[in-house]
Motif scaffolding. Structure first.
Motif, short mmCIF file in Angstrom:
data_model
loop_
_atom_site.label_atom_id
_atom_site.label_comp_id
_atom_site.label_asym_id
_atom_site.label_seq_id
_atom_site.Cartn_x
_atom_site.Cartn_y
_atom_site.Cartn_z
N LEU A 1 0.92 -1.22 -0.01
CA LEU A 1 -0.12 0.00 -0.05
C LEU A 1 0.90 1.33 0.04
O LEU A 1 0.59 2.15 -0.92
CB LEU A 1 -1.05 0.11 1.21
CG LEU A 1 -2.10 0.96 1.18
CD1 LEU A 1 -3.12 0.51 0.14
CD2 LEU A 1 -2.82 0.81 2.67
N LEU A 2 1.82 1.31 0.82
CA LEU A 2 2.77 2.38 0.78
C LEU A 2 3.54 2.47 -0.51
O LEU A 2 3.59 3.67 -0.97
CB LEU A 2 3.97 2.26 2.06
CG LEU A 2 4.66 3.34 2.57
CD1 LEU A 2 3.76 4.20 3.13
CD2 LEU A 2 5.79 2.71 3.28
N ARG A 3 4.05 1.43 -0.98
CA ARG A 3 4.65 1.55 -2.18
C ARG A 3 3.80 2.21 -3.38
O ARG A 3 4.27 3.07 -4.14
CB ARG A 3 5.05 0.18 -2.89
CG ARG A 3 5.78 0.25 -4.09
CD ARG A 3 6.11 -1.30 -4.75
NE ARG A 3 4.86 -1.88 -5.43
CZ ARG A 3 4.19 -1.53 -6.63
NH1 ARG A 3 4.85 -0.53 -7.10
NH2 ARG A 3 3.24 -1.94 -7.33
N LEU A 4 2.25 1.82 -3.36
CA LEU A 4 1.37 2.39 -4.24
C LEU A 4 1.15 3.77 -4.10
O LEU A 4 0.73 4.63 -4.94
CB LEU A 4 0.17 1.55 -4.34
CG LEU A 4 0.30 0.20 -4.97
CD1 LEU A 4 -1.11 -0.72 -4.68
CD2 LEU A 4 0.31 0.13 -6.40
N ALA A 5 1.13 4.40 -2.80
CA ALA A 5 1.07 5.71 -2.31
C ALA A 5 2.42 6.61 -3.04
O ALA A 5 2.30 7.53 -3.47
CB ALA A 5 0.97 5.77 -0.64
N HIS A 6 3.55 5.90 -2.84
CA HIS A 6 4.69 6.54 -3.62
C HIS A 6 4.45 6.83 -4.99
O HIS A 6 4.84 7.78 -5.69
CB HIS A 6 5.93 5.83 -3.23
CG HIS A 6 6.53 5.81 -1.86
ND1 HIS A 6 7.21 7.20 -1.44
CD2 HIS A 6 6.53 5.20 -0.90
CE1 HIS A 6 7.36 7.09 -0.15
NE2 HIS A 6 7.30 5.75 0.25
N GLU A 7 3.98 5.58 -5.57
CA GLU A 7 3.61 5.75 -7.10
C GLU A 7 2.70 6.80 -7.45
O GLU A 7 3.06 7.63 -8.42
CB GLU A 7 3.18 4.61 -7.47
CG GLU A 7 4.06 3.23 -7.64
CD GLU A 7 4.77 3.70 -9.09
OE1 GLU A 7 6.14 3.60 -8.97
OE2 GLU A 7 4.35 4.02 -10.12
N ALA A 8 1.65 6.90 -6.53
CA ALA A 8 0.84 7.97 -6.83
C ALA A 8 1.12 9.46 -6.73
O ALA A 8 0.65 10.45 -7.37
CB ALA A 8 -0.46 7.79 -5.74
N THR A 9 2.40 9.78 -5.99
CA THR A 9 2.94 11.02 -5.84
C THR A 9 3.34 11.51 -7.61
O THR A 9 3.35 12.52 -7.61
CB THR A 9 4.24 11.20 -4.93
OG1 THR A 9 5.24 10.21 -5.65
CG2 THR A 9 3.86 10.77 -3.73
N LYS A 10 3.64 10.52 -8.47
CA LYS A 10 3.94 11.00 -9.59
C LYS A 10 2.80 11.64 -10.46
O LYS A 10 2.91 12.36 -11.62
CB LYS A 10 4.35 9.65 -10.52
CG LYS A 10 5.62 9.17 -9.78
CD LYS A 10 6.21 7.93 -10.52
CE LYS A 10 7.21 7.15 -9.83
NZ LYS A 10 7.28 5.70 -10.08
N ASN A 11 1.40 11.37 -10.05
CA ASN A 11 0.30 11.96 -10.68
C ASN A 11 -0.02 13.19 -9.95
O ASN A 11 -0.93 13.84 -10.53
CB ASN A 11 -0.91 10.97 -10.60
CG ASN A 11 -0.50 9.76 -11.13
OD1 ASN A 11 0.35 9.53 -12.06
ND2 ASN A 11 -1.28 8.60 -10.96
N SER A 12 0.45 13.60 -8.96
CA SER A 12 0.26 14.94 -8.29
C SER A 12 0.55 15.98 -9.13
O SER A 12 1.40 16.16 -10.07
CB SER A 12 1.11 14.98 -7.01
OG SER A 12 1.42 16.50 -6.81
N TYR A 13 -0.60 17.01 -9.15
CA TYR A 13 -0.41 18.37 -9.74
C TYR A 13 -0.18 19.33 -8.84
O TYR A 13 -1.29 19.76 -8.02
CB TYR A 13 -1.68 18.59 -10.64
CG TYR A 13 -1.66 19.80 -11.23
CD1 TYR A 13 -1.00 19.92 -12.41
CD2 TYR A 13 -2.69 20.86 -11.01
CE1 TYR A 13 -0.97 21.09 -13.11
CE2 TYR A 13 -2.66 21.96 -11.91
CZ TYR A 13 -1.80 22.13 -12.70
OH TYR A 13 -1.82 23.16 -13.47
N ALA A 14 0.98 19.73 -8.51
CA ALA A 14 1.29 20.49 -7.39
C ALA A 14 2.36 21.79 -7.88
O ALA A 14 3.38 21.89 -7.49
CB ALA A 14 1.90 19.89 -6.66
N PRO A 15 1.97 22.49 -9.00
CA PRO A 15 2.74 23.59 -9.55
C PRO A 15 2.91 24.56 -8.51
O PRO A 15 3.98 25.47 -8.76
CB PRO A 15 2.08 24.12 -10.81
CG PRO A 15 0.53 23.81 -10.59
CD PRO A 15 0.44 22.50 -9.81
N TYR A 16 2.36 24.91 -7.77
CA TYR A 16 2.33 25.73 -6.84
C TYR A 16 3.20 25.66 -5.47
O TYR A 16 4.13 26.31 -5.27
CB TYR A 16 0.89 26.61 -6.37
CG TYR A 16 0.14 26.71 -7.50
CD1 TYR A 16 0.35 27.81 -8.50
CD2 TYR A 16 -0.93 25.95 -7.83
CE1 TYR A 16 -0.22 27.81 -9.72
CE2 TYR A 16 -1.66 25.98 -9.04
CZ TYR A 16 -1.29 27.17 -9.77
OH TYR A 16 -1.96 27.19 -11.00
#
Ligand code: THU
Length: 160
Positions: free
Chosen positions: A26-41
Motif C-alpha cells: 500500500l505504501l509503495r502504491l502511495a509513493h507511485e501516486a505522488t507521480k500523478n500529483s499536480y502541485a505547480p504551486y
C-alpha cells in the motif's frame, strides 16, 4: 475544573521491510501516486493509497488549482474516490507519502486536520478502524491503528 485528554498511541517502523507485506505494498502504491500529483504551486507532491475490505486498492494524489483553496489534498481525493466507487465497502487502511521538489523528506508527513476530520467520519461510517500509515519520501513510517486518537474533540454528526 482543569482536565487533560490526549493519548495518541502509534508505532514507528524504521523502514518498509519491517511492515506487513500488505501495508508495504500500500505504501509503495502511495509513493507511485505522488507521480500523478499536480502541485505547480507548492511543489509538494503527496500520494495516497487506500485498501478496502474487498481487497481493492484506490490511489490518489493532491491536485492544486490556481484558485488555491479549490485544490484538494491527496488523502481526501483518495478517500472520496474510494467511497464514490465502493460506497458500501469499509476502508481498512490509508497510506500517505510525499515528495518535495525543494528538499528530501526523510520524516513522515502528518495529514492535515481537514483530512483527519474526513478520516474520522470514514471510520465512523464503516465501523472499522482505519489504519493510517505515514511516510515522507523515505525514512521511518508512523502507523496509527484507528484515527480517533489522532483527532481529539472532533466535530461529529451527532452535533447536527
Ligand atoms: N497536502 C496533502 O495532499 N495532504 C496533506 O495532508 C497536507 C498537504 C497537499 C496540499 C497542497 O497541495 C500541498 O500538499 C502543500 O500543502
Amino acid at each position: 475544573m482543569r482536565k487533560e485528554h490526549f493519548i495518541c498511541p502509534y508505532t514507528v517502523f524504521d523502514n518498509e521491510a519491517e511492515l506487513d507485506p500488505k501495508d508495504a505494498e500500500l505504501l509503495r502504491l502511495a509513493h507511485e501516486a505522488t507521480k500523478n500529483s499536480y502541485a505547480p504551486y507548492s511543489k509538494f507532491h503527496v500520494g495516497a493509497a487506500v485498501r478496502l475490505a474487498n481487497g481493492k486498492i484506490v490511489t490518489g494524489c493532491n491536485i492544486e488549482n490556481a484558485a488555491y483553496p479549490s485544490g484538494l489534498c491527496a488523502e481526501r481525493v483518495t478517500l472520496f474516490a474510494a467511497q464514490a466507487q465502493y460506497p458500501d465497502v469499509a476502508i481498512e487502511a490509508l497510506a500517505v507519502t510525499a515528495k518535495s521538489e525543494s528538499k528530501m523528506l526523510d520524516e513522515p508527513i502528518a495529514p492535515c486536520a481537514a483530512c483527519r476530520q474526513v478520516m474520522v467520519q470514514v471510520e465512523q461510517r464503516s465501523g472499522v478502524p482505519l489504519r493510517v500509515l505515514c511516510q515522507g519520501e523515505t525514512g521511518p513510517i508512523m502507523a496509527f491503528d484507528g484515527i480517533e486518537s489522532l483527532v481529539p474533540f472532533v466535530f461529529l454528526d451527532k452535533f447536527l
